[in-house]
Design an enzyme around this catalytic site. Structure first.
Site, PDB file in Angstrom:
ATOM      1  N   CYS A   1     -21.440  40.570  84.308  1.00 26.63           N
ATOM      2  CA  CYS A   1     -21.411  39.245  84.923  1.00 26.63           C
ATOM      3  C   CYS A   1     -21.630  38.315  83.492  1.00 26.63           C
ATOM      4  O   CYS A   1     -21.574  37.192  83.781  1.00 26.63           O
ATOM      5  CB  CYS A   1     -21.534  39.322  86.375  1.00 26.63           C
ATOM      6  SG  CYS A   1     -20.652  40.043  87.331  1.00 26.63           S
TER       7      CYS A   1
ATOM      8  N   GLU B   1     -14.618  37.748  96.702  1.00 26.36           N
ATOM      9  CA  GLU B   1     -14.525  37.624  94.654  1.00 26.36           C
ATOM     10  C   GLU B   1     -14.075  38.831  94.413  1.00 26.36           C
ATOM     11  O   GLU B   1     -13.424  38.844  93.151  1.00 26.36           O
ATOM     12  CB  GLU B   1     -15.474  37.950  94.627  1.00 26.36           C
ATOM     13  CG  GLU B   1     -16.542  37.318  92.916  1.00 26.36           C
ATOM     14  CD  GLU B   1     -17.263  37.887  92.128  1.00 26.36           C
ATOM     15  OE1 GLU B   1     -18.104  36.317  92.144  1.00 26.36           O
ATOM     16  OE2 GLU B   1     -18.298  37.979  92.642  1.00 26.36           O
TER      17      GLU B   1
ATOM     18  N   HIS C   1      -6.960  28.902  87.734  1.00 23.61           N
ATOM     19  CA  HIS C   1      -6.979  29.557  86.305  1.00 23.61           C
ATOM     20  C   HIS C   1      -8.243  28.712  85.454  1.00 23.61           C
ATOM     21  O   HIS C   1      -7.660  27.753  83.947  1.00 23.61           O
ATOM     22  CB  HIS C   1      -5.606  29.522  85.453  1.00 23.61           C
ATOM     23  CG  HIS C   1      -4.673  30.298  85.941  1.00 23.61           C
ATOM     24  ND1 HIS C   1      -3.879  30.594  86.881  1.00 23.61           N
ATOM     25  CD2 HIS C   1      -4.610  31.695  85.355  1.00 23.61           C
ATOM     26  CE1 HIS C   1      -3.876  31.592  87.195  1.00 23.61           C
ATOM     27  NE2 HIS C   1      -3.897  32.051  86.370  1.00 23.61           N
TER      28      HIS C   1
END
Length: 149
Positions: free
Chosen positions: A24, A134, A74
């Site tokens: 990540c 998530e 987005h």
């Protein structure tokens, strides 16, 4: 009688974790699912258009969409207190970046979202529960009673 109203929202967000020691640390995205549960008294007045409701589902949708979904959807979330801030300075680069004052983990994102929702609810309505999913099998939960509310 105590009742709760719950609505679920979907959006896509990318993030990157500065200084993290796993995958990540690279820019990546998720298809997030946000569950929001509120509580409050039922309107019990035949003269009121919202009679029999705590809050109109469409009103809750407007609050969450304008304060969470639209800003986060987005979008690339980066910690603005780290060198990742440079992503906002790239000419003709990313067009939707949110500089956070926190590491954009699911946990911190949910804290931010809870604050954005709570401060925009009508006075008679309280946020009781929020869950940010998530991935299909990983999520963070916030409970009002565990946070002094």
């Amino acid at each position: 009688m105590n009742l709760r109203v719950t609505k679920i929202f979907d959006f896509e967000t990318a993030h990157v974790l500065w200084g993290y020691d796993g995958k990540c640390k690279n820019i990546h995205g998720h298809s997030y699912k946000l569950t929001v549960t509120i509580s409050g008294p039922l309107v019990n007045d035949l003269k009121e258009v919202k009679n029999g409701m705590i809050i109109d589902f469409s009103d809750l949708k407007k609050i969450v969409k304008s304060n969470v979904v639209e800003p986060f959807d987005h979008c690339l979330l980066v910690n603005g207190q780290t060198p990742h801030k440079k992503y906002t300075e790239v000419e003709n680069g990313f067009s939707k970046i949110m500089l956070c004052d926190y590491q954009p983990t699911a946990e911190n994102m949910l804290i931010d979202m809870v604050q954005r929702i709570s401060t925009n609810l009508p006075d008679h309505v309280q946020l009781k529960y929020a869950k940010l999913q998530e991935t299909e099998n990983s999520f963070v939960e916030w409970l009002a009673e565990e946070n002094g509310h």
